[in-house]
Design a protein around this motif. Structure first.
Motif, PDB file in Angstrom:
ATOM      1  N   ASP A   1      -2.851  13.116  -3.384  1.00 57.15           N
ATOM      2  CA  ASP A   1      -2.748  14.476  -3.893  1.00 57.15           C
ATOM      3  C   ASP A   1      -2.019  14.593  -5.225  1.00 57.15           C
ATOM      4  O   ASP A   1      -1.974  15.685  -5.813  1.00 57.15           O
ATOM      5  CB  ASP A   1      -2.028  15.373  -2.868  1.00 57.15           C
ATOM      6  CG  ASP A   1      -2.848  15.567  -1.609  1.00 57.15           C
ATOM      7  OD1 ASP A   1      -4.081  15.564  -1.702  1.00 57.15           O
ATOM      8  OD2 ASP A   1      -2.247  15.722  -0.530  1.00 57.15           O
ATOM      9  N   ASP A   2      -1.433  13.505  -5.708  1.00 59.45           N
ATOM     10  CA  ASP A   2      -0.683  13.596  -6.967  1.00 59.45           C
ATOM     11  C   ASP A   2      -0.509  12.189  -7.524  1.00 59.45           C
ATOM     12  O   ASP A   2      -0.737  11.188  -6.821  1.00 59.45           O
ATOM     13  CB  ASP A   2       0.682  14.245  -6.724  1.00 59.45           C
ATOM     14  CG  ASP A   2       1.240  14.915  -7.973  1.00 59.45           C
ATOM     15  OD1 ASP A   2       0.639  14.749  -9.048  1.00 59.45           O
ATOM     16  OD2 ASP A   2       2.267  15.605  -7.875  1.00 59.45           O
ATOM     17  N   ASP A   3      -0.088  12.128  -8.804  1.00 59.43           N
ATOM     18  CA  ASP A   3       0.126  10.853  -9.482  1.00 59.43           C
ATOM     19  C   ASP A   3      -1.086   9.940  -9.269  1.00 59.43           C
ATOM     20  O   ASP A   3      -0.967   8.807  -8.804  1.00 59.43           O
ATOM     21  CB  ASP A   3       1.407  10.185  -8.963  1.00 59.43           C
ATOM     22  CG  ASP A   3       1.892   9.079  -9.881  1.00 59.43           C
ATOM     23  OD1 ASP A   3       1.425   9.016 -11.036  1.00 59.43           O
ATOM     24  OD2 ASP A   3       2.702   8.245  -9.433  1.00 59.43           O
ATOM     25  N   PHE A   4      -2.242  10.439  -9.637  1.00 59.50           N
ATOM     26  CA  PHE A   4      -3.502   9.764  -9.311  1.00 59.50           C
ATOM     27  C   PHE A   4      -3.662   8.465 -10.094  1.00 59.50           C
ATOM     28  O   PHE A   4      -3.504   8.443 -11.319  1.00 59.50           O
ATOM     29  CB  PHE A   4      -4.684  10.689  -9.609  1.00 59.50           C
ATOM     30  CG  PHE A   4      -4.662  11.952  -8.795  1.00 59.50           C
ATOM     31  CD1 PHE A   4      -5.053  11.931  -7.460  1.00 59.50           C
ATOM     32  CD2 PHE A   4      -4.248  13.149  -9.351  1.00 59.50           C
ATOM     33  CE1 PHE A   4      -5.027  13.086  -6.704  1.00 59.50           C
ATOM     34  CE2 PHE A   4      -4.233  14.320  -8.602  1.00 59.50           C
ATOM     35  CZ  PHE A   4      -4.616  14.283  -7.275  1.00 59.50           C
ATOM     36  N   PRO A   5      -3.998   7.382  -9.410  1.00 62.65           N
ATOM     37  CA  PRO A   5      -4.216   6.101 -10.097  1.00 62.65           C
ATOM     38  C   PRO A   5      -5.636   6.003 -10.646  1.00 62.65           C
ATOM     39  O   PRO A   5      -6.467   6.888 -10.427  1.00 62.65           O
ATOM     40  CB  PRO A   5      -3.988   5.086  -8.978  1.00 62.65           C
ATOM     41  CG  PRO A   5      -4.480   5.786  -7.746  1.00 62.65           C
ATOM     42  CD  PRO A   5      -4.138   7.259  -7.956  1.00 62.65           C
ATOM     43  N   ALA A   6      -5.916   4.900 -11.305  1.00 64.55           N
ATOM     44  CA  ALA A   6      -7.261   4.641 -11.797  1.00 64.55           C
ATOM     45  C   ALA A   6      -8.219   4.436 -10.636  1.00 64.55           C
ATOM     46  O   ALA A   6      -7.817   4.099  -9.506  1.00 64.55           O
ATOM     47  CB  ALA A   6      -7.251   3.413 -12.701  1.00 64.55           C
ATOM     48  N   GLY A   7      -9.513   4.624 -10.922  1.00 67.67           N
ATOM     49  CA  GLY A   7     -10.525   4.469  -9.882  1.00 67.67           C
ATOM     50  C   GLY A   7     -10.505   3.094  -9.233  1.00 67.67           C
ATOM     51  O   GLY A   7     -10.759   2.959  -8.031  1.00 67.67           O
ATOM     52  N   GLU A   8     -10.185   2.056 -10.016  1.00 67.40           N
ATOM     53  CA  GLU A   8     -10.156   0.698  -9.458  1.00 67.40           C
ATOM     54  C   GLU A   8      -9.073   0.567  -8.390  1.00 67.40           C
ATOM     55  O   GLU A   8      -9.263  -0.117  -7.377  1.00 67.40           O
ATOM     56  CB  GLU A   8      -9.907  -0.317 -10.579  1.00 67.40           C
ATOM     57  CG  GLU A   8     -11.025  -0.438 -11.583  1.00 67.40           C
ATOM     58  CD  GLU A   8     -11.057   0.710 -12.587  1.00 67.40           C
ATOM     59  OE1 GLU A   8     -10.074   1.486 -12.622  1.00 67.40           O
ATOM     60  OE2 GLU A   8     -12.055   0.840 -13.311  1.00 67.40           O
ATOM     61  N   GLU A   9      -7.942   1.238  -8.610  1.00 69.57           N
ATOM     62  CA  GLU A   9      -6.869   1.177  -7.616  1.00 69.57           C
ATOM     63  C   GLU A   9      -7.262   1.934  -6.346  1.00 69.57           C
ATOM     64  O   GLU A   9      -6.968   1.483  -5.228  1.00 69.57           O
ATOM     65  CB  GLU A   9      -5.581   1.747  -8.191  1.00 69.57           C
ATOM     66  CG  GLU A   9      -4.380   1.591  -7.263  1.00 69.57           C
ATOM     67  CD  GLU A   9      -3.078   2.035  -7.900  1.00 69.57           C
ATOM     68  OE1 GLU A   9      -2.142   2.384  -7.148  1.00 69.57           O
ATOM     69  OE2 GLU A   9      -2.997   2.033  -9.143  1.00 69.57           O
ATOM     70  N   LEU A  10      -7.927   3.073  -6.505  1.00 68.65           N
ATOM     71  CA  LEU A  10      -8.404   3.798  -5.333  1.00 68.65           C
ATOM     72  C   LEU A  10      -9.400   2.953  -4.543  1.00 68.65           C
ATOM     73  O   LEU A  10      -9.334   2.885  -3.307  1.00 68.65           O
ATOM     74  CB  LEU A  10      -9.059   5.116  -5.760  1.00 68.65           C
ATOM     75  CG  LEU A  10      -8.146   6.184  -6.363  1.00 68.65           C
ATOM     76  CD1 LEU A  10      -8.974   7.346  -6.886  1.00 68.65           C
ATOM     77  CD2 LEU A  10      -7.134   6.673  -5.331  1.00 68.65           C
ATOM     78  N   ALA A  11     -10.316   2.297  -5.252  1.00 71.40           N
ATOM     79  CA  ALA A  11     -11.291   1.438  -4.582  1.00 71.40           C
ATOM     80  C   ALA A  11     -10.594   0.297  -3.854  1.00 71.40           C
ATOM     81  O   ALA A  11     -10.981  -0.081  -2.745  1.00 71.40           O
ATOM     82  CB  ALA A  11     -12.287   0.885  -5.605  1.00 71.40           C
ATOM     83  N   GLY A  12      -9.525  -0.246  -4.472  1.00 76.12           N
ATOM     84  CA  GLY A  12      -8.779  -1.319  -3.821  1.00 76.12           C
ATOM     85  C   GLY A  12      -8.106  -0.857  -2.543  1.00 76.12           C
ATOM     86  O   GLY A  12      -8.074  -1.596  -1.541  1.00 76.12           O
ATOM     87  N   GLU A  13      -7.575   0.373  -2.547  1.00 79.50           N
ATOM     88  CA  GLU A  13      -6.946   0.882  -1.327  1.00 79.50           C
ATOM     89  C   GLU A  13      -7.975   1.082  -0.215  1.00 79.50           C
ATOM     90  O   GLU A  13      -7.688   0.825   0.958  1.00 79.50           O
ATOM     91  CB  GLU A  13      -6.210   2.190  -1.622  1.00 79.50           C
ATOM     92  CG  GLU A  13      -4.963   2.007  -2.459  1.00 79.50           C
ATOM     93  CD  GLU A  13      -3.886   3.019  -2.139  1.00 79.50           C
ATOM     94  OE1 GLU A  13      -2.916   2.661  -1.433  1.00 79.50           O
ATOM     95  OE2 GLU A  13      -4.025   4.172  -2.581  1.00 79.50           O
TER      96      GLU A  13
END
Length: 438
Positions: free
Chosen positions: A246-258
């Motif tokens: 909901d905040d301090d959004f990371p790059a798309g690659e980090e989201l994909a990694g999670e």
């Protein structure tokens, strides 16, 4: 239960990144943040691709003493239809009181008592009758516990499911939060709840400060939360798992990694359970009286959290103060987002935050964040602030454009100032003892 797969909470700030995520099965949207007739283009494109979208409500307050608001239920139903959602979700929490009229701006824990459960069950049945799809409810994170609890979290959730047939949205990050803040064992909760009622699972990050875990949704998912997810996976195969940010959004690659790490944590998931149908057992006791007593208890706590009245007897005062500071900080952050001009008018984010927190100490929120922004600006004008005449003129124009009125006359300012400085601690409610009738 329809299988959802692995998904992510849709937020406008990461809409483009979400569209590019590989293997995305579904998304969840905050129901109050979308308009069914005017869906954002990125969300519409996901729907056109066949990505499932589930509306997730945050404002019903089904754990509150009052019956659910019919307009809020109708709005949630409208969003379920517009999105073609297989279900809708909400929280086991209260967010407001009607006497006095106070808003928390946050999800607060419900008393784990028989009376509070009676009230919650009836509210859930009212909601179920108003919704076109099944309802699932989420366990919440808490910084403190209520005194004189009669049920464990597992017992509370189990009876809720048995009496209403509602499904469960289990947030494993919240289970971890409650382990740190309340000393509750996540494994014991998972062992004690009816996993056949599980709709899907939330996973999110947080941070620990001074021995208190804050469920921020603004940090990477820690290994301790992934361990709880794996514990759940050893017991059942959830129909869906969703990453919240909901905040301090990371790059798309980090989201994909999670998301990849989440899939790995469920690699040894058990077989799915059979959904429950619900016993629908009737509530017991005098429900009207229970609503009154639950309402008095919740109002005394909420008043302490947002209006500075004494902490009710039996609560951990330090934990309640931590929660009060967290609520005020969140309130300031959200007002700055819904009224981004105010920090600029007041000389920057730090000056805005200082002025708003001083205002919030004596002025609880009563009508949502947009109303809160207007009330804050009006309060400054009543007190002839800001000191800089040019800034005060800008604030006056800003307030007039949105309130559709002239700034109050000096006599009205004087009267409102006196009213604003009258502490809620002098009211009979604030002096009411916490407790239930025998």
């Amino acid at each position: 239960m329809e299988r959802l797969g692995v998904g992510i909470g849709w937020r406008p700030e990461i809409a483009e990144a979400i569209e590019r995520l590989p293997g995305l099965d579904w998304v969840e949207v905050v129901a109050e943040n979308i308009c069914p007739g005017h869906l954002p283009d990125p969300l519409r494109r996901l729907l056109d691709r066949g990505v499932r979208v589930v509306p997730h409500g945050v404002s019903l307050g089904l754990g509150g003493a009052d019956r659910p608001d019919a307009q809020k239920l109708a709005a949630l139903a409208e969003r379920a239809v517009a999105l073609g959602a297989p279900l809708v979700t909400e929280h086991i929490a209260f967010v407001r009181t009607s006497s006095p009229a106070l808003e928390a701006g946050h999800l607060l824990p419900v008393q784990r008592t028989r009376e509070a459960l009676d009230v919650l069950c009836e509210n859930v049945r009212i909601a179920q009758d108003s919704l076109p799809v099944p309802l699932a409810l989420e366990n919440i994170a808490a910084l403190f516990r209520w005194p004189d609890e009669e049920l464990t979290e597992a017992q509370f959730l189990t009876e809720l499911v048995e009496r209403t047939g509602v499904r469960l949205l289990i947030d494993v990050a919240n289970l971890h939060t409650n382990r740190i803040n309340r000393g509750e064992d996540p494994a014991a909760v998972l062992d004690g709840i009816p996993l056949e009622a599980l709709a899907y699972v939330h996973v999110a990050g947080g941070v620990e400060r001074d021995g208190v875990w804050h469920d921020t949704h603004a940090h990477p998912v820690p290994s301790a939360v992934l361990d709880v997810l794996a514990e759940l996976g050893r017991r059942t195969a959830p129909a869906g798992v969703l990453l919240e940010r909901d905040d301090d959004f990371p790059a798309g690659e980090e989201l994909a990694g999670e998301l990849t790490v989440i899939r790995a944590a469920l690699g040894t998931a058990a077989q799915p359970s059979v959904p429950v149908t619900g016993a629908g057992a009737p509530t017991v006791g005098d429900l009207a009286a229970a609503r009154t007593r639950v309402g008095v208890e919740q109002a005394a706590l909420l008043s302490a959290l947002v209006a500075g009245t004494p902490v009710p007897e039996g609560f951990d005062r330090q934990r309640v103060r931590v929660q009060a500071r967290a609520l005020a900080a969140k309130r300031a952050d959200v007002v700055a987002k819904v009224a981004p001009e105010l920090p600029g008018i007041l000389g920057g984010r730090a000056a805005f935050r200082e002025a708003f927190l001083a205002y919030a100490r004596s002025r609880p929120m009563t009508g949502g964040y947009r109303r809160d922004a207007l009330d804050f600006a009006e309060d400054l004008l009543i007190r002839d602030l800001p000191a800089d005449p040019a800034a005060r003129r800008r604030l006056t124009t800003w307030w007039q454009d949105r309130a559709g009125a002239r700034p109050p006359r000096r006599l009205v300012r004087w009267a409102r100032t006196l009213l604003a400085r009258t502490p809620l601690a002098r009211t009979p409610l604030a002096r009411a003892p916490l407790g239930r009738a025998a």
